[in-house]
Design an enzyme around this catalytic site. Structure first.
Site, PDB file in Angstrom:
ATOM      1  N   LYS A  28       0.835  -1.211   0.000  1.00  0.00           N
ATOM      2  CA  LYS A  28       0.000   0.000   0.000  1.00  0.00           C
ATOM      3  C   LYS A  28       0.870   1.261   0.000  1.00  0.00           C
ATOM      4  CE  LYS A  28      -3.156   0.373   3.402  1.00  0.00           C
ATOM      5  NZ  LYS A  28      -3.018   1.592   4.223  1.00  0.00           N
ATOM      6  N   GLY A 101      -5.286   7.686   5.565  1.00  0.00           N
ATOM      7  CA  GLY A 101      -4.404   8.701   6.138  1.00  0.00           C
ATOM      8  C   GLY A 101      -3.178   8.912   5.267  1.00  0.00           C
ATOM      9  N   ASP A 328       1.747  -1.225  11.902  1.00  0.00           N
ATOM     10  CA  ASP A 328       0.415  -1.683  11.471  1.00  0.00           C
ATOM     11  C   ASP A 328       0.150  -3.150  11.837  1.00  0.00           C
ATOM     12  OD1 ASP A 328      -0.157   0.794  10.400  1.00  0.00           O
ATOM     13  OD2 ASP A 328       0.653   0.291   8.430  1.00  0.00           O
ATOM     14  N   LYS A 355      -4.598   5.693  14.638  1.00  0.00           N
ATOM     15  CA  LYS A 355      -4.676   5.028  13.331  1.00  0.00           C
ATOM     16  C   LYS A 355      -6.130   5.050  12.848  1.00  0.00           C
ATOM     17  CE  LYS A 355      -0.351   4.261  12.973  1.00  0.00           C
ATOM     18  NZ  LYS A 355       0.397   4.944  11.928  1.00  0.00           N
TER      19      LYS A 355
HETATM   20  C1  S3P Z   1       2.457   4.735   6.275  1.00  0.00           C
HETATM   21  C2  S3P Z   1       2.986   5.116   7.475  1.00  0.00           C
HETATM   22  C3  S3P Z   1       2.456   4.683   8.776  1.00  0.00           C
HETATM   23  C4  S3P Z   1       1.495   3.511   8.633  1.00  0.00           C
HETATM   24  C5  S3P Z   1       0.564   3.668   7.486  1.00  0.00           C
HETATM   25  C6  S3P Z   1       1.323   3.792   6.184  1.00  0.00           C
HETATM   26  C7  S3P Z   1       3.075   5.237   5.030  1.00  0.00           C
HETATM   27  O1  S3P Z   1       1.791   5.768   9.387  1.00  0.00           O
HETATM   28  O2  S3P Z   1       0.756   3.323   9.834  1.00  0.00           O
HETATM   29  O3  S3P Z   1      -0.317   2.567   7.391  1.00  0.00           O
HETATM   30  O4  S3P Z   1       2.830   4.660   3.942  1.00  0.00           O
HETATM   31  O5  S3P Z   1       3.819   6.221   5.101  1.00  0.00           O
HETATM   32  P1  S3P Z   1       2.611   6.876  10.246  1.00  0.00           P
HETATM   33  O6  S3P Z   1       3.618   7.453   9.356  1.00  0.00           O
HETATM   34  O7  S3P Z   1       1.618   7.911  10.663  1.00  0.00           O
HETATM   35  O8  S3P Z   1       3.156   6.113  11.402  1.00  0.00           O
END
Ligand code: S3P
Length: 445
Positions: A28, A101, A328, A355
């Site tokens: 992802k 997010g 995650d 999250k």
């Molecule tokens: C991600 C960073 C993580 C992770 C998210 C994907 C990314 O979040 O939890 O599922 O692709 O940069 P945080 O950077 O807020 O820890």
């Protein structure tokens, strides 16, 4: 709204051995970045193995709305014709990131370096998540928040900077999303943008920026941190991206195979970037049989084939500094811990509270309702493993894909079935999870 309309519940039952060979969907994090960097590059980017989950499809739509040409050329194959650094066009409608997010926060960074104004929005889960951590550094670079929801949350209108400033920024929490937002805005700034993190977070943005032609240097900082130095205003050129399989998605069939007696699974092309493999380290410490072979790499991202066999697990202590490399995966690790013998202590989980849901509370609730003894002490999660899980509970998924998948994995080896109230959000990251698991022998009814 805290569920899909209408909700789609599902029950998971004790299953026979899980066997077979699968490739879980594309990563992802890398899928989002391939679309965004493709849109900021000049020329054509060809992506294979893209995750076609809702989160990533929303990022693809936002890149189109910002002026890039994005098209699907075959199964998991996509082409992007970019507009160049700082070349985004004014979008005609709000950008809707749904549940994601990562999509929302990375695109905020990219928009912050362009002289345009965009409205960022998402579903009820995303509207409840903190955004100040992203817009604070972007404002230092010259972007402006024109309007926002309560507490600086979505829906949020961001005016990008006409002349963005390069900054040196120390991230207040280990977050690849904050780091990436600053770096993506820094692309449009003249001179050097520097990000310092005291705990290293996933480095896919750095690796992919280099792959697209940016000058970016990363060096160790302190005992667990990194310093990332980006030279602004590069000409990014379109590139080929092969998206490896997502270790965070592979986590579900892997834990399922470990806890369902007699299982023997092969998973191909799993990305093994060391900043993402904390779960595998932890599971091995617990006694898991996970063998890696066929190690190879593409564009700086290593991958390998995994063979996973059912294993007797024991409780362990997971140190807080490991959290960024498995942030995650704690939900599904907690499931493995419940089936282990002995206590598992997971330390330093404060970021789980912000999250897709409050995952610290949701993990404890998921286990408790299924008869597992669990405690939250400060930011630590303590699970009493008894070698088996009574089950029989109904798990509230709170619009969170990973709660739904973890609970369904738990039911595959529990004494009584485990039910989840809504499976709809699984489509954000792993659209084929239910049929793929059924194909391996999972009884989902
Ligand atoms: C991600 C960073 C993580 C992770 C998210 C994907 C990314 O979040 O939890 O599922 O692709 O940069 P945080 O950077 O807020 O820890």
């Amino acid at each position: 709204m805290t569920q899909s309309d209408p909700p789609t519940p599902l029950e998971s039952r004790a299953s026979g051995p899980l066997t077979g060979k699968v490739r879980v969907p594309g990563d992802k994090s890398i899928s989002h970045r391939a679309l965004i960097l493709g849109a900021l590059a000049v020329g054509e980017t060809r992506i294979s193995g893209l995750l076609e989950g809702e989160d990533v499809l929303n990022t693809a739509k936002s890149m189109q709305a910002l002026g890039a040409k994005v098209e699907r050329t075959g199964p998991f194959a996509w082409g992007v014709r970019g507009v160049g650094v700082a070349g985004f066009a004014q979008p005609q409608a709000p950008l809707d990131f749904g549940n994601s997010g990562t999509g929302c926060r990375l695109v905020m960074g990219a928009v912050a370096g362009c002289p345009i104004t965009a409205v960022f929005d998402g579903d009820a889960s995303l509207r409840s998540r903190p955004m100040r951590r992203i817009v604070d550094p972007l404002q230092l670079m010259g972007a402006r928040v024109v309007a926002s929801g309560e507490g600086g949350r979505l829906p949020l209108t961001l005016q990008g900077a006409r002349d963005p400033l390069p900054i040196l920024y120390r991230t207040p929490v280990a977050s690849a999303q904050i780091k990436s937002a600053v770096l993506l805005a820094g692309l449009a700034a003249p001179g050097i943008t520097t990000v310092i993190e005291t705990e290293a977070s996933r480095d896919h943005t750095e690796l992919m920026l280099r792959h697209f032609g940016a000058q970016i240097v990363s060096s160790p900082e302190g005992s667990h941190g990194r310093k990332i130095v980006l030279t602004g205003q590069p000409e990014l050129h379109g590139a080929g991206v092969v998206v490896p399989a997502d270790p965070s998605s592979a986590a579900f069939p892997i834990v399922a195979a470990l806890i369902v007696e007699g299982s023997d699974l092969i998973l191909s092309d799993i990305m093994t970037n060391p900043l993402r493999t904390g779960l595998f380290t932890t599971l091995r410490e617990m006694g898991a049989s996970i063998e890696e072979s066929q190690v190879r790499g593409d564009a700086g991202e290593p991958m390998a084939q995994f063979r996973v066999r059912a294993s007797k697990l024991r409780g362990v202590e997971v140190p807080p500094e490991r959290a960024p490399s498995m942030i995650d995966e704690y939900l599904v690790l907690a499931v493995a811990a419940a089936f282990a013998e002995g206590t598992t202590i997971m330390r330093g989980l404060q970021e789980l509270r912000v999250k897709e849901s409050d995952r610290l509370e949701a993990t404890a609730a998921m286990l408790r309702v299924n008869g597992v003894k669990v405690e939250i002490v400060g930011d630590d999660l303590i699970v009493e493993g008894k070698g088996h899980v009574p089950g029989g509970g109904l798990v509230a998924t709170h619009m969170d894909h990973r709660i739904a998948m973890s609970a369904l994995v738990m039911g595959l080896a529990s004494d009584k079935p485990v039910k989840v109230d809504d499976t709809a959000f699984i489509a954000t990251s792993f659209p084929d999870f239910i049929p793929m698991m059924r194909g391996l022998g999972a009884e989902f009814v």
